[in-house]
Design an enzyme around this catalytic site. Sequence first.
Site, PDB file in Angstrom:
ATOM      1  CB  VAL A   1     -27.146  58.685 -54.588  1.00 61.91           C
ATOM      2  CG1 VAL A   1     -26.104  58.897 -53.498  1.00 61.91           C
ATOM      3  CG2 VAL A   1     -27.668  57.260 -54.550  1.00 61.91           C
ATOM      4  CB  CYS A   2     -27.895  64.353 -53.900  1.00 68.79           C
ATOM      5  SG  CYS A   2     -28.973  64.782 -52.525  1.00 68.79           S
ATOM      6  N   GLY A   3     -25.575  64.432 -52.115  1.00 64.04           N
ATOM      7  CA  GLY A   3     -24.705  64.556 -50.949  1.00 64.04           C
ATOM      8  C   GLY A   3     -25.395  64.143 -49.665  1.00 64.04           C
TER       9      GLY A   3
ATOM     10  CB  ALA B   1     -22.848  59.947 -51.395  1.00 62.17           C
TER      11      ALA B   1
END
Length: 182
Positions: free
Chosen positions: A98-100, A142
Amino acid sequence: MKDQSITRRSFIGGLAAAQLAVSQAHAEVTGPAKWKLVVGSDHAGFSMKGPVIKTLQSWGHTVTDVGTYNADPVDFPDIAKKLCDEILSGRSQRGVMVCGTGVGASIAVNKVRGMRAALCHDTFCGHQCVEDDDVNVLCMGAWIIGPKLAAEVLNAYLNARFASEDVDLRRRVQKLQEMEKR
């Protein structure tokens, strides 16, 4: 001349629902597999990583958390490398990054030989990436989706199996493996 892209698009629309229904029915009959999973995030994905891990554990999966462990800035390639090492060593079977936006995580994981990551923000892609492309890491953003949709995408991803009996799909995945050798 008939526009093939329109025909294909409408066909996939109906097929997507049918495949998802079959996948869910299969999971209900056999019970979903319990996976050894690895989860990682950068600082931008940190807020979603906790809920993702809790959801996976509530479903009975074993989860290894490779960081980050707070919202301080960190480079996503460093976390992606740790995640890939867990899978390539055999300690984990599949991963979630998960990243931005999920884009950077996907790029980083796909740089590692033997890894195939897909950026998925919908359930169709969540299962299709495994069924057709034998993906071993799901990437999500996210900033793009919330925890409820993330759980639905995770469910689709974890209940999907590579359609290894399909000669066309095997051939295509083999070609992906050949590309890694360049």
